[in-house]
Design a protein around this motif. Structure first.
Motif, PDB file in Angstrom:
ATOM      1  N   GLN A 224      87.836  73.142  77.922  1.00 49.33           N
ATOM      2  CA  GLN A 224      88.746  72.140  77.374  1.00 49.33           C
ATOM      3  C   GLN A 224      89.072  71.060  78.403  1.00 49.33           C
ATOM      4  O   GLN A 224      89.195  69.880  78.057  1.00 49.33           O
ATOM      5  N   LEU A 225      89.202  71.446  79.668  1.00 43.82           N
ATOM      6  CA  LEU A 225      89.479  70.460  80.716  1.00 43.82           C
ATOM      7  C   LEU A 225      88.312  69.490  80.866  1.00 43.82           C
ATOM      8  O   LEU A 225      88.519  68.278  81.042  1.00 43.82           O
ATOM      9  N   ARG A 226      87.093  70.003  80.789  1.00 43.58           N
ATOM     10  CA  ARG A 226      85.917  69.137  80.919  1.00 43.58           C
ATOM     11  C   ARG A 226      85.910  68.076  79.821  1.00 43.58           C
ATOM     12  O   ARG A 226      85.691  66.891  80.087  1.00 43.58           O
ATOM     13  N   GLY A 227      86.171  68.489  78.584  1.00 42.27           N
ATOM     14  CA  GLY A 227      86.182  67.529  77.484  1.00 42.27           C
ATOM     15  C   GLY A 227      87.331  66.543  77.578  1.00 42.27           C
ATOM     16  O   GLY A 227      87.159  65.349  77.311  1.00 42.27           O
ATOM     17  N   ALA A 228      88.520  67.016  77.978  1.00 41.41           N
ATOM     18  CA  ALA A 228      89.687  66.136  78.068  1.00 41.41           C
ATOM     19  C   ALA A 228      89.486  65.071  79.136  1.00 41.41           C
ATOM     20  O   ALA A 228      89.795  63.884  78.923  1.00 41.41           O
ATOM     21  N   VAL A 229      88.955  65.475  80.286  1.00 44.19           N
ATOM     22  CA  VAL A 229      88.723  64.512  81.367  1.00 44.19           C
ATOM     23  C   VAL A 229      87.659  63.504  80.964  1.00 44.19           C
ATOM     24  O   VAL A 229      87.777  62.300  81.244  1.00 44.19           O
ATOM     25  N   ARG A 230      86.600  63.955  80.290  1.00 42.24           N
ATOM     26  CA  ARG A 230      85.550  63.033  79.854  1.00 42.24           C
ATOM     27  C   ARG A 230      86.120  61.942  78.958  1.00 42.24           C
ATOM     28  O   ARG A 230      85.797  60.758  79.116  1.00 42.24           O
ATOM     29  N   ASP A 231      86.966  62.313  78.016  1.00 40.11           N
ATOM     30  CA  ASP A 231      87.535  61.320  77.107  1.00 40.11           C
ATOM     31  C   ASP A 231      88.475  60.367  77.833  1.00 40.11           C
ATOM     32  O   ASP A 231      88.464  59.164  77.583  1.00 40.11           O
ATOM     33  N   LEU A 232      89.305  60.896  78.726  1.00 35.74           N
ATOM     34  CA  LEU A 232      90.248  60.042  79.440  1.00 35.74           C
ATOM     35  C   LEU A 232      89.549  59.112  80.419  1.00 35.74           C
ATOM     36  O   LEU A 232      90.097  58.067  80.784  1.00 35.74           O
ATOM     37  N   LEU A 233      88.335  59.481  80.852  1.00 40.69           N
ATOM     38  CA  LEU A 233      87.551  58.613  81.735  1.00 40.69           C
ATOM     39  C   LEU A 233      86.599  57.720  80.948  1.00 40.69           C
ATOM     40  O   LEU A 233      85.641  57.180  81.501  1.00 40.69           O
ATOM     41  N   ASP A 234      86.902  57.555  79.640  1.00 38.59           N
ATOM     42  CA  ASP A 234      86.141  56.650  78.775  1.00 38.59           C
ATOM     43  C   ASP A 234      84.676  57.039  78.655  1.00 38.59           C
ATOM     44  O   ASP A 234      83.786  56.174  78.671  1.00 38.59           O
TER      45      ASP A 234
END
Length: 332
Positions: A224-234
């Motif tokens: 979940q952290l991997r996906g959340a960071v990917r989205d927040l980093l555009d």
């Protein structure tokens, strides 16, 4: 802004009837989840005794409260319209909620792996006593097992009902919650194995079961952290479960390339929460009027309700980092 209008839209995006109904159902399910999980936390706390597996299961039940709360708060905030101070709206609250839930899972998973592992290495032998219930002497282990059955069955049903709603709403917080709910039976099963291990003198089964549960929490936290960071980093917009690039990206490129006045086209599509921010760059064949760009932007906006903000920009050369061809065309 009144309550119904928040339900009916995300920012400036008015939800189609199917998504509006899905949002209402999802909110109801999350309130039901909060009520059930709270009761489960109380029940497990009352019977967990000294079992390491039961303690970890109780902590996981506490963590399970985070995604429903995050979803309810995020969908409420995401309904606010854009303003001068927030020109892109409040959609990023979904990514922030996703990140919060992921960090909580990851941190607690690391702690529980350490705690359970140290208990196993120390050779702790947790006792399970008896209690007086309705005038009868009852082994506490049976109460533990009953509590695990109670907390393990109903969340699976909730999780299966939430999954299609997460897809319809493109809500990754709801998906994370559904995924955790579906896995709750494994937590319950592992805790039951640990309790039975104590009963039959296999003391280390309790610690191993706790490690299995802790490992599941840690795995959820990392993914979940991997996906959340990917989205927040555009990162490029992906499906609600982060399995692949969202197919609407190909649809956007096909729509742009279908115009006779377009020589080359590329796009950048980023996930802002429930909706996508889309930039389409076109190299025109000849002179270009604003009407053609407006028509293409409107046509792209009709492809999917999630295409909230579509900008078509004529350029002399495509900028770096844009997707220029549908993946099917690239792979063929």
């Amino acid at each position: 802004m009144s309550g119904p209008s928040r339900v009916a839209r995300f920012g400036n995006t008015e939800l189609p009837p199917e998504q509006e109904a899905a949002l209402r159902r999802a909110r109801r399910l999350e309130w039901v989840s909060l009520a059930f999980l709270t009761s489960g936390v109380v029940v497990v706390y009352l019977v967990m005794g000294n079992s390491q597996a039961m303690k970890v299961a109780w902590i996981e039940d506490l963590l399970s409260l985070i995604p429903p709360l995050a979803f309810l708060l995020a969908t409420r905030r995401a309904g606010r319209r854009p303003s001068v101070s927030h020109p892109y709206g409040h959609h990023r609250v979904v990514g922030s909620a996703h990140l919060t839930a992921a960090v909580a899972l990851l941190g607690m998973g690391l702690f529980l792996v350490f705690d359970s592992g140290s208990g196993l290495l120390a050779g702790e032998h947790p006792p399970i006593g008896t209690v007086q219930l309705f005038g009868q002497t009852v082994w506490t282990g049976w109460l533990m097992i009953a509590a695990m059955v109670y907390t393990g069955v109903f969340p699976v049903i909730l999780g299966r009902r939430k999954l299609p709603l997460a897809r319809d709403l493109h809500d990754k917080v709801l998906y994370a919650d559904a995924d955790m709910n579906k896995a709750d039976w494994m937590t319950a099963a592992a805790a039951i194995v640990g309790v039975l291990g104590i009963a039959y003198g296999v003391w280390w089964l309790d610690a191993v079961a706790a490690l299995v549960i802790a490992g599941s929490i840690l795995h959820d936290g990392v993914s979940q952290l991997r996906g959340a960071v990917r989205d927040l980093l555009d990162g490029e917009a992906r499906t609600f479960d982060d399995a692949d690039v969202h197919p609407v990206v190909d649809d956007i490129l096909e729509a742009a390339h279908s115009r006779a006045w377009v020589d080359r086209a590329g796009c950048r599509v980023r996930d802002q929460g429930h909706v996508f921010h889309t930039e389409v760059f076109v190299v025109p064949v000849g002179p270009l009027g604003a009407e053609q760009c407006d028509e293409l932007a409107e046509a792209i906006g009709r492809l999917d309700w999630k295409l909230d903000d579509v900008v078509v920009a004529p350029v002399g050369a495509l900028p770096p980092g844009v997707r220029t061809r549908p993946r099917a065309a690239t792979e063929s």
